[in-house]
Each structure stands twice: as C-alpha cells, then as structure tokens.
Design a protein around this motif. Sequence first.
Motif, short mmCIF file in Angstrom:
data_model
loop_
_atom_site.label_atom_id
_atom_site.label_comp_id
_atom_site.label_asym_id
_atom_site.label_seq_id
_atom_site.Cartn_x
_atom_site.Cartn_y
_atom_site.Cartn_z
N LYS A 48 1.07 -1.15 -0.03
CA LYS A 48 0.28 -0.18 -0.03
C LYS A 48 0.64 1.15 0.11
O LYS A 48 1.35 1.37 0.55
CB LYS A 48 -0.82 -0.12 1.31
N GLU A 92 -3.96 11.14 -5.51
CA GLU A 92 -4.15 10.41 -7.03
C GLU A 92 -3.82 8.69 -6.47
O GLU A 92 -4.56 7.33 -6.58
CB GLU A 92 -3.62 10.46 -7.91
N LEU A 93 -2.34 8.52 -6.10
CA LEU A 93 -1.80 7.28 -5.78
C LEU A 93 -2.14 6.90 -4.12
O LEU A 93 -2.01 5.83 -3.74
CB LEU A 93 -0.59 8.07 -6.05
N GLY A 100 -2.50 5.72 -1.22
CA GLY A 100 -3.51 4.29 -0.24
C GLY A 100 -3.71 3.15 -1.27
O GLY A 100 -4.73 2.18 -1.32
N HIS A 101 -3.52 3.43 -2.68
CA HIS A 101 -3.45 2.43 -3.57
C HIS A 101 -2.44 1.66 -2.97
O HIS A 101 -1.78 1.44 -2.68
CB HIS A 101 -3.62 3.19 -5.02
N ASN A 102 -2.10 0.39 -3.97
CA ASN A 102 -1.28 -0.69 -3.54
C ASN A 102 -1.03 -0.16 -5.24
O ASN A 102 -1.24 -0.71 -5.71
CB ASN A 102 -1.98 -2.06 -3.73
N SER A 154 -1.35 -2.38 -7.98
CA SER A 154 -2.29 -2.34 -8.87
C SER A 154 -2.72 -0.81 -9.32
O SER A 154 -3.41 -0.95 -10.70
CB SER A 154 -3.77 -1.72 -7.33
N LEU A 155 -1.39 -0.38 -9.77
CA LEU A 155 -1.13 0.89 -10.32
C LEU A 155 -1.12 0.79 -11.90
O LEU A 155 -0.08 0.76 -12.56
CB LEU A 155 -0.18 2.07 -10.07
#
Length: 212
Positions: free
Chosen positions: A144, A162-163, A165-167, A170-171
């Motif tokens: 994360k 924008e990025l 908090g995301h894994n 997953s990008l």
Amino acid sequence: SVTTINGVYTYASPSHKRLGYDEKDLIGKNAFDLMHPDDKKKLLPLLGEYAKLQLEGLLKLQKEEHSRIVAFRTRDKKGEWHSMEAHASLIDLGDGNSISIVLVSRDVTENIRNNDLLRESEEKYRSIFESANDIIFVIDKKGKILDVNQKIKEIALYDKNELIGHNILSLTNILPRKTLTAIMINFGKRMLGINVGSYEVEMRSEERRVGK
C-alpha cells in the motif's frame, strides 16, 4: 513525596536519590526552589486552587477527588535539569485543619530527549524525501502506498493524492507490465531480508496515460 499546600517538603521518597538528594536534603525546603522558573509560573495557579480548597473546608475534599497530572523541570544536586511528570493529589492529614499534596513523579527526561531526536530525524528524512531528484514511493509490507514525494508532479504530472492509499501493484494504468514484474520480484526479496540495490523503472506520465 509529600508537601504542604505551599510546596514545603514534609516527606521525600528514596527515589530522590536518583537526583542526588537524600531525604534530609529536602525536608523543610520548598519544592518550588528546585523548579525551573518558567514551570514555577505555570504551577502557581494550581497551588492557588488547592489553597482555596483548604479555605473552603476539608469536607469538599472528602467528597470530591482533586488530582492533576503536572509536568515540570526540576534541578538535581549537580544543577542539571530533569523533566518530570507527576500525579499531584490532595490528602487530608487527619488533624482536621490542613491538607497536603502527594506527588507521585517519574523522570521523563530520556523519553523527551528520544522524542526530540526522533522528530529531528523525521524532519531530516522529510527534507531529503522532498528534495530528491527522483520519484520516491513509501509503501507498507502489503504494497500500500503511504506517501509519494512531490517529484511525482514535476516528472509525471500526477498529484500524489491520486496514488496514496492504492496498492502499487494495482497501478496497471501507470506502471508497465515489465515494471510491475520488477517491483513484485524485488519487493518479495526485501520481505525476505535480501538486500536489493537500486534499479530503474518506467512510469507512464499523466499526459501519456490520458492520450494527450
């Protein structure tokens, strides 16, 4: 320790030896004489409150709990300052006309010093993090994204928010398959305690991602 309502020691616990004092050094002396002048000013209102309680009568003391957590600096026998945290409570001595202050204290000097060092270290890290010439991602053990430096905006035109908090895996719309594979392999190595040197990765800029 136990003091009168005016701060005069009537009992000093053996723990004062850590500051270099024996009981005989303190009995009859005012605790405020050992206190840092700035902290003395902050605690004087508390003494005034306790003195008012004594004037109003001990009956109120018996019905209500009067205690505070107080922080102050005190001087040891060598003249060095120690940061203290104490639980100050009022007690009825049982003679019908006076109350005393019981102080249960602990020396937090080392804790404060360590916190200061940690804060300085974090500030230094933050400065290096934000002034780096490369994009830096901070991720947790699950991949994360916890933080990204501002270089992401300058180089790839992405807003860091924008990025976060995301894994990172997953990008797929930002990181090509080759890059994701390299990240996955090296991430696994780091989880196993294997040292991984620096390596280059590719990232699609915001302009390329939206087809500008």
